[in-house]
Write an enzyme that holds these catalytic residues in place. Structure first.
Site, PDB file in Angstrom:
ATOM      1  N   ASP A 285      -2.086  -5.642   3.232  1.00 40.84           N
ATOM      2  CA  ASP A 285      -2.473  -4.699   4.277  1.00 40.84           C
ATOM      3  C   ASP A 285      -1.927  -5.362   5.531  1.00 40.84           C
ATOM      4  OD1 ASP A 285      -3.820  -3.642   6.536  1.00 40.84           O
ATOM      5  OD2 ASP A 285      -5.324  -2.798   5.207  1.00 40.84           O
ATOM      6  N   HIS A 286      -0.838  -4.825   6.072  1.00 40.79           N
ATOM      7  CA  HIS A 286      -0.134  -5.611   7.108  1.00 40.79           C
ATOM      8  C   HIS A 286      -0.989  -5.825   8.358  1.00 40.79           C
ATOM      9  CE1 HIS A 286       1.008  -1.669   8.784  1.00 40.79           C
ATOM     10  NE2 HIS A 286       1.297  -2.284   9.903  1.00 40.79           N
TER      11      HIS A 286
ATOM     12  N   HIS B 192      -6.360   0.008   6.669  1.00 43.77           N
ATOM     13  CA  HIS B 192      -6.322  -0.708   7.947  1.00 43.77           C
ATOM     14  C   HIS B 192      -7.656  -0.644   8.704  1.00 43.77           C
ATOM     15  CE1 HIS B 192      -2.179  -0.832   6.953  1.00 43.77           C
ATOM     16  NE2 HIS B 192      -1.805   0.283   7.523  1.00 43.77           N
TER      17      HIS B 192
ATOM     18  N   LYS C 274      -1.563  -9.361  11.392  1.00 44.50           N
ATOM     19  CA  LYS C 274      -1.341  -9.318  12.847  1.00 44.50           C
ATOM     20  C   LYS C 274      -2.082 -10.471  13.512  1.00 44.50           C
ATOM     21  CE  LYS C 274      -0.668  -4.316  12.982  1.00 44.50           C
ATOM     22  NZ  LYS C 274       0.549  -3.874  13.631  1.00 44.50           N
TER      23      LYS C 274
ATOM     24  N   ASP D 162      -3.987   7.028   4.277  1.00 43.67           N
ATOM     25  CA  ASP D 162      -2.904   6.237   4.853  1.00 43.67           C
ATOM     26  C   ASP D 162      -3.420   5.136   5.789  1.00 43.67           C
ATOM     27  OD1 ASP D 162      -0.133   5.679   5.338  1.00 43.67           O
ATOM     28  OD2 ASP D 162      -0.274   6.714   7.267  1.00 43.67           O
TER      29      ASP D 162
ATOM     30  N   GLU E 116      -1.570   6.505  17.248  1.00 48.47           N
ATOM     31  CA  GLU E 116      -0.106   6.372  17.261  1.00 48.47           C
ATOM     32  C   GLU E 116       0.488   7.539  18.025  1.00 48.47           C
ATOM     33  OE1 GLU E 116       1.570   4.679  13.387  1.00 48.47           O
ATOM     34  OE2 GLU E 116       0.103   6.126  12.693  1.00 48.47           O
TER      35      GLU E 116
ATOM     36  N   LYS F 190       0.842  -1.174   0.000  1.00 45.57           N
ATOM     37  CA  LYS F 190       0.000   0.000   0.000  1.00 45.57           C
ATOM     38  C   LYS F 190       0.892   1.244   0.000  1.00 45.57           C
ATOM     39  CE  LYS F 190      -1.518   1.850   3.889  1.00 45.57           C
ATOM     40  NZ  LYS F 190      -0.493   2.599   4.611  1.00 45.57           N
TER      41      LYS F 190
ATOM     42  N   LYS G  98      -2.012  10.541  14.346  1.00 48.48           N
ATOM     43  CA  LYS G  98      -0.592  10.527  14.738  1.00 48.48           C
ATOM     44  C   LYS G  98      -0.441  11.483  15.915  1.00 48.48           C
ATOM     45  CE  LYS G  98       1.470   8.879  10.553  1.00 48.48           C
ATOM     46  NZ  LYS G  98       1.591   7.462  10.918  1.00 48.48           N
TER      47      LYS G  98
HETATM   48  C1  BG6 Z   1       1.287   2.149   7.809  1.00 48.13           C
HETATM   49  C2  BG6 Z   1       1.114   3.641   7.674  1.00 48.13           C
HETATM   50  O1  BG6 Z   1       0.515   1.480   6.855  1.00 48.13           O
HETATM   51  O2  BG6 Z   1       0.877   1.738   9.111  1.00 48.13           O
HETATM   52  C3  BG6 Z   1       1.900   4.376   8.757  1.00 48.13           C
HETATM   53  O3  BG6 Z   1       1.546   4.051   6.393  1.00 48.13           O
HETATM   54  C4  BG6 Z   1       1.545   3.842  10.119  1.00 48.13           C
HETATM   55  O4  BG6 Z   1       1.655   5.781   8.690  1.00 48.13           O
HETATM   56  C5  BG6 Z   1       1.633   2.319  10.163  1.00 48.13           C
HETATM   57  O5  BG6 Z   1       2.436   4.422  11.057  1.00 48.13           O
HETATM   58  C6  BG6 Z   1       1.101   1.766  11.468  1.00 48.13           C
HETATM   59  O6  BG6 Z   1       1.381   0.402  11.534  1.00 48.13           O
HETATM   60  P1  BG6 Z   1       1.543  -0.347  12.929  1.00 48.13           P
HETATM   61  O7  BG6 Z   1       1.717  -1.767  12.575  1.00 48.13           O
HETATM   62  O8  BG6 Z   1       2.741   0.284  13.599  1.00 48.13           O
HETATM   63  O9  BG6 Z   1       0.291  -0.049  13.698  1.00 48.13           O
END
Ligand code: BG6
Length: 488
Positions: A177-178, A240, A182, A235, A216, A148, A340
């Protein structure tokens, strides 16, 4: 580590953007962990691709000086690290130059699996796929992983999908989409569909509201070049948060097969009520952080971060109220929030159950709603808020939490998202990746909101770094006599 080779199958994992942030921070540490735990077949090779005119030794030096610090200290072992580095090679090429791909072809195996991980800017995706194909590197053994952001709006996402589809079949395309990798996110499906007690109540009118927060503490850091053109909506929300919403809201799939799961998620995305300008004004809040303190340290505001253009109106915070137009969720608001530089790093889902129709304890009993609190990170836990009797005479009610600490509920290692997803790619499992129509449906819902903000000339509301976002975010909940969980 057990050094017995698993098998001799040739597998190449080719990382475009091999010297980029994602590669050395996430992908290579994830592959090291897979190597350490014997999950990579003996013949697996990792090929970094980049613009830098490096030799293999120079690339190894780069990886060696950047990645070890990002690997869990307890898992890092110099011998295993050296045997991991032995799998790495490097190809220097200009991805826009078709002729350069001959260099890649020369190092790729011709028979086994070839995974092309595109960790580059998305505007390069189609060119890379086209050049891979003309170099003869795309056949039934090839898979492509797309990082992404996949586009900046519906049209650009469609264009990427269309172009990539000219060279790869849908089952060869892994849109990452990581969050779907999880452990706790995957556990959501088990919580919902592996426990008979939840299903009958997992719907209107038994659920009053759902909150999904991904907050975050970090700021935009060095990523303003990308982030200022994206903002929190593109983003985080478009991918997510909507994916989390899908897992919370979807109907039970008929099986765990990739398409069965993705069909159900797609239905949720298509059932999201489209917002018009009045809805956008009422139900969305944009914010941008100003100077403040993050975890006790003074930090600057978004406007002062390096590479943020003057007077930027990019949002670093979004809160919104969404509705799903189907029978299960009729009139249940879903509140999504991400930002953020917020007070705490936490991703959590709060399911707030409806009030009791009648309370025998009277109206002054301070009875709290039952809430299921699913913490995805950094804590990994599930808690159920219940009312119990306070010890002593009388019938005074007292809220308690029944809790499960997921991190310590099993001795098994919990792999990081990228490791699990990379292993899925190698094994050909698509369940935790987005299908083309899912991605487009997410854009179809998000795009009118982005357009609406533009049409309304909506300026982000300032919030101090280290806070929970602009006051309007609390007001969004208060309107319905609700509040964000930390305010409860
Ligand atoms: C990413 C975003 O996909 O996910 C970042 O581009 C964000 O802006 C991050 O900080 C958050 O991932 P995680 O796994 O740290 O919650």
């Amino acid at each position: 580590m057990n050094t017995t080779p698993l098998d001799n199958s040739a597998q190449d994992i080719v990382i475009f953007g091999g010297a980029g942030d994602l590669a050395f921070r996430k992908l290579l540490p994830a592959l090291y962990m897979a190597h350490l735990h014997d999950k990579l077949a003996h013949g697996t090779r990792i090929v970094g691709v980049g613009r830098q005119p490096w030799s293999r030794e120079e690339y190894l030096r780069f990886v060696d000086s950047h990645s070890p610090a990002l690997i869990d200290k307890e898992a890092f072992n110099p011998n295993d690290w050296q045997s991991f580095l032995a799998r790495l090679s490097y190809v220097s090429l200009d991805v826009t130059q078709r002729d350069d791909y001959a260099k890649l072809k020369a190092v790729c195996n011709s028979k086994g699996l070839r995974v092309f991980y595109l960790a580059t800017a998305p505007n390069l995706f189609t060119q890379i796929c086209a050049h891979l194909a003309s170099a003869g590197l795309v056949d039934a053994q090839a898979r492509v992983v797309l990082e992404k952001p996949l586009g900046t709006d519906l049209a650009s996402a469609r264009a990427i999908n269309q172009e990539v589809a000219r060279y790869f079949n849908e089952h060869q395309i892994y849109r990452i989409d990581h969050y779907l990798g999880k452990e706790t996110v995957q556990n959501l499906m088990v919580l919902r569909f592996g426990n008979a007690i939840f299903e009958p109540m997992w719907r209107a009118p038994y659920i009053k509201s759902v909150q999904i927060t991904v907050s975050e503490t970090v700021g935009v850091g060095s990523r303003a070049g990308f982030y200022d053109g994206a903002g929190a909506m593109r983003d985080m929300v478009q991918n997510h948060l909507l994916q989390l919403l899908c897992i919370v809201a979807m109907e039970p799939p008929i099986s765990l097969n990739a398409d069965d799961v993705r069909d159900e998620k797609l239905k949720v995305l298509r059932s999201l009520r489209k917002m018009d300008l009045a809805d956008i004004k009422r139900d969305t809040v944009r914010g941008q952080y100003t100077a403040g303190a993050s975890e006790g340290v003074a930090v600057s505001g978004y406007q002062e971060e390096s590479n943020v253009p003057p007077h930027s109106t990019t949002e670093t915070f979004v809160a919104l109220r969404a509705h799903i137009n189907n029978a299960r969720w009729a009139n249940v608001p879903f509140f999504l929030r991400t930002g953020k530089r917020m007070q705490k790093r936490q991703s959590e889902i709060i399911i707030e159950f409806a009030d009791q129709p009648f309370s025998i304890f009277g109206t002054t009993a301070n009875q709290e709603p039952n809430r299921l609190i699913i913490s995805l990170q950094p804590e990994e836990s599930i808690q159920l808020g219940l009312m119990v009797k306070e010890p002593g005479s009388g019938m005074t009610l007292h809220p308690v939490k029944l809790g499960l600490d997921l991190q310590h509920s099993s001795n098994k290692r919990r792999a990081e998202a990228y490791e699990r997803l990379l292993m899925d790619v190698i094994k050909g499992r698509l369940t935790h990746f987005m299908r083309r129509d899912e991605l487009e449906a997410a854009w179809m819902w998000v795009e009118p909101i982005l357009d609406g903000w533009k049409a309304l000339d909506d300026k982000p509301r300032p919030y101090s770094a280290g806070s929970w976002g602009p006051a309007a975010s609390s007001a969004l909940m208060a309107r319905e006599n609700l509040c964000w969980f930390e305010e409860a």
